[in-house]
Design a protein around this motif. Sequence first.
Motif: not given
Length: 281
Positions: A209, A213, A266, A271
């Motif tokens: 993740i 990002l 998330l 997020l």
Amino acid sequence: MTIQWFPGHMAKAKREVAEKLKLIDFVIELVDARAPESSQNPMLQQLLQTKPKMIVMMKKDLADPKLSEEWMEAFKKDNVSVVAVNAQDKKDIQALINLAKQMAEEKMNKMKAKGINPRPARAMILGIPNVGKSTLINRLANKKIAKTGDRPGVTTSQQWIKVKKDFELLDTPGILWPKFEDEEVGYRLAAIGTIKDQILPIEDVAAYILDYLKNFYPDLLNERFGFSNFEDMIEAFETIGKRRGCLEAGARVNYEKTAEVIIQDLRSGKLGRITFDVPTE
């Protein structure tokens, strides 16, 4: 690395889906708007063959709106009916019902032409685990019929549900395919909560993740965690862990707790709106 995951109840569900296909007029396949391609089950596509299908992109409120538009255009180019839905939005639910009515219209007209009194259209609702199927069914039926939960595998049997006088839905358990040949698909589905958290190491999922990002949503990374770039994943975990209080004895960062924070941020949308799949030309 090939990720294998195929519990016995999913094999049974696959057989039941194949048996029930002859009873239904069209299929409603749910995908996660954050991963519209990765959350499509290729095994289901083989089962459905020529059966008419509409795609419902669930959890659109958590997905990147620009990419959601691009995905809808991509599906339409493939002559697939598609609608993006936030299950809490009544307008989205009505848009889905309207699209389902359109799909049922041809079948009903054929019945009328043969002098048969039209019955409610029958649709099978399919999708991978934890895509929001039970929540959507409850919204469509306007009452709590299906069990809901934030974990995969809540629905374990098939049931028929009436949607007003418009159509009948056959609910089915979420079905995954036997193995993910593409490692990225496994990580994307783990990130959004489709496969159980025990299948892949939680720290690896969180690292995936963060890396995504960094490459595609650096502004969101900065907004949530206070940095937009990093060279070292350990350094990133250390920074987040200290800021979020994921500490153990000796003020050391607990990497597992830090990973849980990243993943939950998330999944809850804290997020920001993120999509892991990008349409290809």
